[in-house]
Write a protein that holds these residues in place. Sequence first.
Motif, PDB file in Angstrom:
ATOM      1  N   SER A 109     -24.574 -32.327   0.953  1.00 26.65           N
ATOM      2  CA  SER A 109     -23.739 -31.230   1.463  1.00 26.65           C
ATOM      3  C   SER A 109     -22.764 -30.702   0.407  1.00 26.65           C
ATOM      4  O   SER A 109     -21.980 -29.807   0.684  1.00 26.65           O
ATOM      5  CB  SER A 109     -22.962 -31.702   2.694  1.00 26.65           C
ATOM      6  OG  SER A 109     -22.110 -32.782   2.346  1.00 26.65           O
ATOM      7  N   GLN A 110     -22.827 -31.237  -0.816  1.00 26.25           N
ATOM      8  CA  GLN A 110     -21.932 -30.819  -1.903  1.00 26.25           C
ATOM      9  C   GLN A 110     -22.496 -29.594  -2.621  1.00 26.25           C
ATOM     10  O   GLN A 110     -23.619 -29.615  -3.118  1.00 26.25           O
ATOM     11  CB  GLN A 110     -21.754 -31.955  -2.897  1.00 26.25           C
ATOM     12  CG  GLN A 110     -20.935 -31.581  -4.110  1.00 26.25           C
ATOM     13  CD  GLN A 110     -21.010 -32.633  -5.213  1.00 26.25           C
ATOM     14  OE1 GLN A 110     -21.643 -33.668  -5.079  1.00 26.25           O
ATOM     15  NE2 GLN A 110     -20.358 -32.341  -6.318  1.00 26.25           N
ATOM     16  N   PHE A 111     -21.703 -28.527  -2.677  1.00 24.68           N
ATOM     17  CA  PHE A 111     -22.100 -27.315  -3.387  1.00 24.68           C
ATOM     18  C   PHE A 111     -22.113 -27.582  -4.886  1.00 24.68           C
ATOM     19  O   PHE A 111     -21.135 -28.062  -5.447  1.00 24.68           O
ATOM     20  CB  PHE A 111     -21.120 -26.182  -3.047  1.00 24.68           C
ATOM     21  CG  PHE A 111     -21.419 -24.880  -3.739  1.00 24.68           C
ATOM     22  CD1 PHE A 111     -22.537 -24.141  -3.404  1.00 24.68           C
ATOM     23  CD2 PHE A 111     -20.571 -24.392  -4.714  1.00 24.68           C
ATOM     24  CE1 PHE A 111     -22.817 -22.936  -4.036  1.00 24.68           C
ATOM     25  CE2 PHE A 111     -20.825 -23.192  -5.353  1.00 24.68           C
ATOM     26  CZ  PHE A 111     -21.959 -22.461  -5.011  1.00 24.68           C
ATOM     27  N   LEU A 112     -23.252 -27.277  -5.534  1.00 25.76           N
ATOM     28  CA  LEU A 112     -23.377 -27.480  -6.979  1.00 25.76           C
ATOM     29  C   LEU A 112     -23.116 -26.218  -7.783  1.00 25.76           C
ATOM     30  O   LEU A 112     -22.703 -26.286  -8.932  1.00 25.76           O
ATOM     31  CB  LEU A 112     -24.781 -27.978  -7.326  1.00 25.76           C
ATOM     32  CG  LEU A 112     -25.120 -29.405  -6.964  1.00 25.76           C
ATOM     33  CD1 LEU A 112     -26.564 -29.710  -7.321  1.00 25.76           C
ATOM     34  CD2 LEU A 112     -24.190 -30.372  -7.673  1.00 25.76           C
ATOM     35  N   GLY A 113     -23.418 -25.076  -7.206  1.00 28.03           N
ATOM     36  CA  GLY A 113     -23.255 -23.825  -7.932  1.00 28.03           C
ATOM     37  C   GLY A 113     -24.259 -22.808  -7.447  1.00 28.03           C
ATOM     38  O   GLY A 113     -25.145 -23.110  -6.638  1.00 28.03           O
ATOM     39  N   LYS A 114     -24.103 -21.589  -7.945  1.00 27.56           N
ATOM     40  CA  LYS A 114     -24.979 -20.496  -7.546  1.00 27.56           C
ATOM     41  C   LYS A 114     -25.464 -19.776  -8.790  1.00 27.56           C
ATOM     42  O   LYS A 114     -24.677 -19.439  -9.673  1.00 27.56           O
ATOM     43  CB  LYS A 114     -24.228 -19.524  -6.636  1.00 27.56           C
ATOM     44  CG  LYS A 114     -25.071 -18.387  -6.124  1.00 27.56           C
ATOM     45  CD  LYS A 114     -24.287 -17.509  -5.162  1.00 27.56           C
ATOM     46  CE  LYS A 114     -25.143 -16.356  -4.694  1.00 27.56           C
ATOM     47  NZ  LYS A 114     -24.422 -15.473  -3.793  1.00 27.56           N
ATOM     48  N   ASN A 115     -26.776 -19.538  -8.855  1.00 26.97           N
ATOM     49  CA  ASN A 115     -27.353 -18.770  -9.951  1.00 26.97           C
ATOM     50  C   ASN A 115     -27.016 -17.296  -9.786  1.00 26.97           C
ATOM     51  O   ASN A 115     -26.686 -16.838  -8.693  1.00 26.97           O
ATOM     52  CB  ASN A 115     -28.868 -18.968 -10.014  1.00 26.97           C
ATOM     53  CG  ASN A 115     -29.267 -20.413 -10.296  1.00 26.97           C
ATOM     54  OD1 ASN A 115     -30.029 -20.995  -9.563  1.00 26.97           O
ATOM     55  ND2 ASN A 115     -28.728 -20.997 -11.355  1.00 26.97           N
ATOM     56  N   SER A 116     -27.122 -16.550 -10.852  1.00 27.41           N
ATOM     57  CA  SER A 116     -26.772 -15.126 -10.843  1.00 27.41           C
ATOM     58  C   SER A 116     -27.727 -14.314  -9.969  1.00 27.41           C
ATOM     59  O   SER A 116     -28.921 -14.593  -9.920  1.00 27.41           O
ATOM     60  CB  SER A 116     -26.824 -14.564 -12.260  1.00 27.41           C
ATOM     61  OG  SER A 116     -25.861 -15.184 -13.064  1.00 27.41           O
TER      62      SER A 116
END
Length: 170
Positions: A109-116
Amino acid sequence: MTVVAESSELTVTFDTPVSPARAAETNAVLQQSLEKPAAVAEGQDPGPTYPVVRCSDGKRTFTDRNGTFNVRYNCGYNNVNWGYNVSPAVVAIAVSNMQETGVPWYKGSQFLGKNSPHNVPVDYFLHGTQGGVNSADLLHWYDTMTFRVNAGGNPGTANLNVGGSFVVYR
Protein backbone atom coordinates in the motif's frame (compact mmCIF):
# COMPACT_ATOMS: atom_id res chain seq x y z
CA MET A 1 -19.59 -0.30 -25.11
CA THR A 2 -17.06 -1.97 -22.82
CA VAL A 3 -14.50 -4.69 -23.55
CA VAL A 4 -13.34 -6.31 -20.33
CA ALA A 5 -10.16 -8.37 -20.46
CA GLU A 6 -8.04 -10.10 -17.85
CA SER A 7 -6.14 -7.00 -16.70
CA SER A 8 -7.76 -4.14 -18.60
CA GLU A 9 -11.03 -2.53 -19.57
CA LEU A 10 -11.73 -0.54 -22.74
CA THR A 11 -14.81 1.68 -22.69
CA VAL A 12 -15.92 3.42 -25.89
CA THR A 13 -18.50 6.19 -25.70
CA PHE A 14 -19.82 7.05 -29.15
CA ASP A 15 -20.61 10.65 -30.02
CA THR A 16 -24.06 9.66 -31.33
CA PRO A 17 -26.17 6.55 -30.72
CA VAL A 18 -25.26 3.49 -32.78
CA SER A 19 -27.56 0.72 -33.89
CA PRO A 20 -27.53 -2.51 -31.87
CA ALA A 21 -26.21 -4.33 -34.96
CA ARG A 22 -23.31 -1.87 -35.37
CA ALA A 23 -22.51 -2.05 -31.64
CA ALA A 24 -22.49 -5.87 -31.76
CA GLU A 25 -20.25 -5.85 -34.85
CA THR A 26 -17.76 -3.45 -33.27
CA ASN A 27 -17.83 -5.37 -30.00
CA ALA A 28 -17.12 -8.64 -31.83
CA VAL A 29 -14.03 -7.14 -33.50
CA LEU A 30 -12.68 -5.84 -30.20
CA GLN A 31 -13.48 -9.07 -28.35
CA GLN A 32 -11.32 -11.18 -30.66
CA SER A 33 -9.92 -13.69 -28.27
CA LEU A 34 -6.31 -14.24 -27.48
CA GLU A 35 -5.35 -17.33 -25.53
CA LYS A 36 -7.54 -17.47 -22.47
CA PRO A 37 -6.10 -18.29 -19.03
CA ALA A 38 -6.55 -21.84 -17.81
CA ALA A 39 -9.66 -22.46 -15.74
CA VAL A 40 -9.31 -23.19 -12.04
CA ALA A 41 -10.26 -26.77 -11.19
CA GLU A 42 -13.44 -27.19 -9.18
CA GLY A 43 -12.71 -27.01 -5.45
CA GLN A 44 -9.31 -25.41 -6.00
CA ASP A 45 -8.66 -22.08 -4.28
CA PRO A 46 -7.85 -19.60 -7.11
CA GLY A 47 -6.02 -17.06 -5.03
CA PRO A 48 -4.90 -14.66 -4.02
CA THR A 49 -1.99 -15.46 -6.28
CA TYR A 50 0.25 -13.06 -8.11
CA PRO A 51 2.59 -13.67 -11.02
CA VAL A 52 6.23 -13.92 -9.97
CA VAL A 53 8.92 -11.96 -11.79
CA ARG A 54 12.47 -13.12 -11.06
CA CYS A 55 15.79 -11.52 -11.97
CA SER A 56 16.65 -14.61 -13.99
CA ASP A 57 13.41 -14.41 -16.01
CA GLY A 58 14.54 -11.56 -18.19
CA LYS A 59 11.44 -9.88 -19.62
CA ARG A 60 8.04 -11.29 -18.55
CA THR A 61 5.07 -10.62 -20.83
CA PHE A 62 1.39 -10.40 -19.87
CA THR A 63 -1.13 -10.00 -22.70
CA ASP A 64 -4.89 -9.58 -22.89
CA ARG A 65 -7.29 -8.40 -25.62
CA ASN A 66 -6.50 -4.73 -25.07
CA GLY A 67 -2.71 -4.77 -24.85
CA THR A 68 0.59 -6.22 -23.65
CA PHE A 69 2.53 -5.39 -20.47
CA ASN A 70 6.23 -6.32 -20.22
CA VAL A 71 8.29 -6.19 -17.04
CA ARG A 72 11.83 -7.04 -15.96
CA TYR A 73 13.14 -7.09 -12.38
CA ASN A 74 16.59 -5.50 -12.48
CA CYS A 75 17.99 -6.83 -9.19
CA GLY A 76 21.34 -5.10 -9.49
CA TYR A 77 19.62 -1.70 -9.40
CA ASN A 78 16.55 -2.56 -7.27
CA ASN A 79 14.12 -1.48 -9.97
CA VAL A 80 11.66 -2.78 -12.53
CA ASN A 81 11.76 -1.83 -16.20
CA TRP A 82 8.33 -1.96 -17.79
CA GLY A 83 6.56 -1.35 -21.09
CA TYR A 84 3.02 -1.38 -22.46
CA ASN A 85 1.62 -1.64 -25.99
CA VAL A 86 -2.04 -1.15 -26.91
CA SER A 87 -3.33 -4.13 -28.95
CA PRO A 88 -3.48 -3.93 -32.76
CA ALA A 89 -7.31 -4.28 -32.66
CA VAL A 90 -7.60 -1.17 -30.47
CA VAL A 91 -4.93 0.75 -32.42
CA ALA A 92 -6.93 0.02 -35.60
CA ILE A 93 -9.90 2.12 -34.40
CA ALA A 94 -7.84 4.98 -32.91
CA VAL A 95 -7.90 8.29 -34.79
CA SER A 96 -5.98 10.55 -32.41
CA ASN A 97 -3.05 10.59 -30.05
CA MET A 98 -3.65 9.15 -26.60
CA GLN A 99 -3.46 11.07 -23.37
CA GLU A 100 -1.77 8.70 -20.93
CA THR A 101 -1.89 9.60 -17.23
CA GLY A 102 1.48 8.15 -16.19
CA VAL A 103 1.81 4.95 -14.17
CA PRO A 104 1.58 5.20 -10.39
CA TRP A 105 3.41 2.36 -8.60
CA TYR A 106 2.73 0.88 -5.18
CA LYS A 107 4.72 -1.55 -3.04
CA GLY A 108 1.90 -3.13 -1.05
CA SER A 109 0.00 0.00 0.00
CA GLN A 110 3.10 2.28 -0.05
CA PHE A 111 3.20 4.76 -2.93
CA LEU A 112 6.53 4.47 -4.79
CA GLY A 113 6.10 7.15 -7.41
CA LYS A 114 4.44 8.01 -10.68
CA ASN A 115 5.91 7.92 -14.18
CA SER A 116 5.46 10.91 -16.46
CA PRO A 117 2.26 11.31 -18.49
CA HIS A 118 2.38 11.20 -22.29
CA ASN A 119 0.54 12.60 -25.31
CA VAL A 120 1.63 10.12 -27.99
CA PRO A 121 0.27 8.00 -30.85
CA VAL A 122 -1.80 5.03 -29.65
CA ASP A 123 0.75 2.57 -31.07
CA TYR A 124 3.58 4.15 -29.01
CA PHE A 125 5.50 1.77 -26.72
CA LEU A 126 4.96 3.25 -23.26
CA HIS A 127 7.89 2.42 -21.00
CA GLY A 128 9.65 3.39 -17.82
CA THR A 129 11.62 2.38 -14.76
CA GLN A 130 10.46 2.27 -11.16
CA GLY A 131 13.01 2.13 -8.35
CA GLY A 132 12.76 1.27 -4.67
CA VAL A 133 12.02 -2.39 -5.35
CA ASN A 134 13.38 -5.28 -3.29
CA SER A 135 13.06 -9.04 -3.45
CA ALA A 136 9.66 -10.34 -2.22
CA ASP A 137 7.92 -6.98 -2.84
CA LEU A 138 4.33 -7.08 -4.08
CA LEU A 139 3.99 -4.36 -6.73
CA HIS A 140 0.77 -2.80 -8.08
CA TRP A 141 0.45 -0.52 -11.11
CA TYR A 142 -2.30 1.02 -13.20
CA ASP A 143 -2.70 3.47 -16.04
CA THR A 144 -5.42 5.21 -18.04
CA MET A 145 -5.24 6.12 -21.72
CA THR A 146 -7.85 8.29 -23.45
CA PHE A 147 -8.13 8.75 -27.21
CA ARG A 148 -10.59 9.32 -30.03
CA VAL A 149 -11.81 6.37 -32.07
CA ASN A 150 -13.77 5.65 -35.20
CA ALA A 151 -15.34 2.22 -34.96
CA GLY A 152 -17.27 1.18 -38.04
CA GLY A 153 -17.88 4.80 -39.05
CA ASN A 154 -18.95 5.78 -35.54
CA PRO A 155 -16.73 8.39 -33.84
CA GLY A 156 -16.30 8.36 -30.09
CA THR A 157 -13.93 8.52 -27.15
CA ALA A 158 -12.13 5.50 -25.69
CA ASN A 159 -10.83 5.13 -22.16
CA LEU A 160 -8.44 2.22 -21.66
CA ASN A 161 -7.80 1.32 -18.03
CA VAL A 162 -4.98 -1.16 -17.46
CA GLY A 163 -3.17 -2.47 -14.42
CA GLY A 164 -1.87 -5.41 -12.52
CA SER A 165 0.06 -6.80 -9.62
CA PHE A 166 3.08 -9.07 -9.36
CA VAL A 167 5.76 -10.17 -6.88
CA VAL A 168 9.47 -9.80 -7.56
CA TYR A 169 12.15 -12.25 -6.37
CA ARG A 170 15.91 -12.48 -6.82
